[in-house]
Design a protein around this motif. Structure first.
Motif, PDB file in Angstrom:
ATOM      1  N   THR A  72       0.841  -1.189   0.000  1.00 49.97           N
ATOM      2  CA  THR A  72       0.000   0.000   0.000  1.00 49.97           C
ATOM      3  C   THR A  72       0.878   1.242   0.000  1.00 49.97           C
ATOM      4  O   THR A  72       2.011   1.219   0.475  1.00 49.97           O
ATOM      5  N   GLY A  73       0.356   2.308  -0.544  1.00 53.53           N
ATOM      6  CA  GLY A  73       1.076   3.579  -0.563  1.00 53.53           C
ATOM      7  C   GLY A  73       2.400   3.470  -1.295  1.00 53.53           C
ATOM      8  O   GLY A  73       2.485   2.908  -2.384  1.00 53.53           O
ATOM      9  N   LYS A  74       3.451   3.992  -0.669  1.00 51.99           N
ATOM     10  CA  LYS A  74       4.779   3.974  -1.280  1.00 51.99           C
ATOM     11  C   LYS A  74       5.654   2.859  -0.720  1.00 51.99           C
ATOM     12  O   LYS A  74       6.870   2.886  -0.864  1.00 51.99           O
ATOM     13  N   ASN A  75       5.026   1.888  -0.079  1.00 51.83           N
ATOM     14  CA  ASN A  75       5.778   0.756   0.465  1.00 51.83           C
ATOM     15  C   ASN A  75       6.395  -0.064  -0.652  1.00 51.83           C
ATOM     16  O   ASN A  75       5.804  -0.222  -1.729  1.00 51.83           O
ATOM     17  N   LYS A  76       7.565  -0.616  -0.387  1.00 52.54           N
ATOM     18  CA  LYS A  76       8.289  -1.423  -1.367  1.00 52.54           C
ATOM     19  C   LYS A  76       7.537  -2.734  -1.616  1.00 52.54           C
ATOM     20  O   LYS A  76       7.022  -3.355  -0.692  1.00 52.54           O
ATOM     21  N   ASP A  77       7.472  -3.136  -2.876  1.00 49.85           N
ATOM     22  CA  ASP A  77       6.827  -4.396  -3.242  1.00 49.85           C
ATOM     23  C   ASP A  77       7.799  -5.542  -2.978  1.00 49.85           C
ATOM     24  O   ASP A  77       8.805  -5.677  -3.668  1.00 49.85           O
ATOM     25  N   GLU A  78       7.516  -6.341  -1.975  1.00 51.53           N
ATOM     26  CA  GLU A  78       8.392  -7.446  -1.603  1.00 51.53           C
ATOM     27  C   GLU A  78       7.766  -8.803  -1.891  1.00 51.53           C
ATOM     28  O   GLU A  78       8.171  -9.824  -1.320  1.00 51.53           O
ATOM     29  N   ARG A  79       6.768  -8.823  -2.767  1.00 54.01           N
ATOM     30  CA  ARG A  79       6.135 -10.098  -3.098  1.00 54.01           C
ATOM     31  C   ARG A  79       7.091 -10.975  -3.887  1.00 54.01           C
ATOM     32  O   ARG A  79       7.941 -10.484  -4.626  1.00 54.01           O
TER      33      ARG A  79
END
Length: 112
Positions: A72-79
């Motif tokens: 969400t938001g500007k959080n880093k995509d760690e999927r």
């Protein structure tokens, strides 16, 4: 029609210079693109096949599956990402010319 050339690259495989990718989020998008390409193909009758392909066709499917929650938001995509590439290739005139009894224009098409 544009004369497109199918190329083979040692790292990326079969490709056609100048084509663009069409991102799809639904299977219906993929089917629509496949139908579009199928309608553009050239076929003709030979002694071996009533609908022998007279043009090369390459349909590449690239799948990217992401596991986990979307950030969400500007959080880093760690999927985690699982990727696959599938090339569906039909080469024109791949049947034996002696059995198909292709001559003149049909023979030239298969050699293009």
């Amino acid at each position: 029609t544009t004369d497109l050339k199918v190329r083979d690259h040692p790292e990326v495989g079969a490709y056609v210079p100048g084509l663009t990718e069409a991102p799809c989020s639904e299977i219906s998008d993929v089917k629509s693109l496949l139908d579009f390409g199928t309608k553009k193909r050239v076929t003709a009758v030979t002694n071996m096949n009533a609908g022998s392909s007279r043009s090369h066709a390459v349909f590449t499917i690239m799948v990217n599956r992401l596991e986990g929650e979307r950030p969400t938001g500007k959080n880093k995509d760690e999927r985690k990402s699982l990727q696959a590439k599938i090339n569906l290739i039909d080469l024109a005139g791949s049947e034996r010319t002696s059995k198909a009894q292709t001559e003149q224009e049909r023979l030239k098409e298969g050699c293009a």
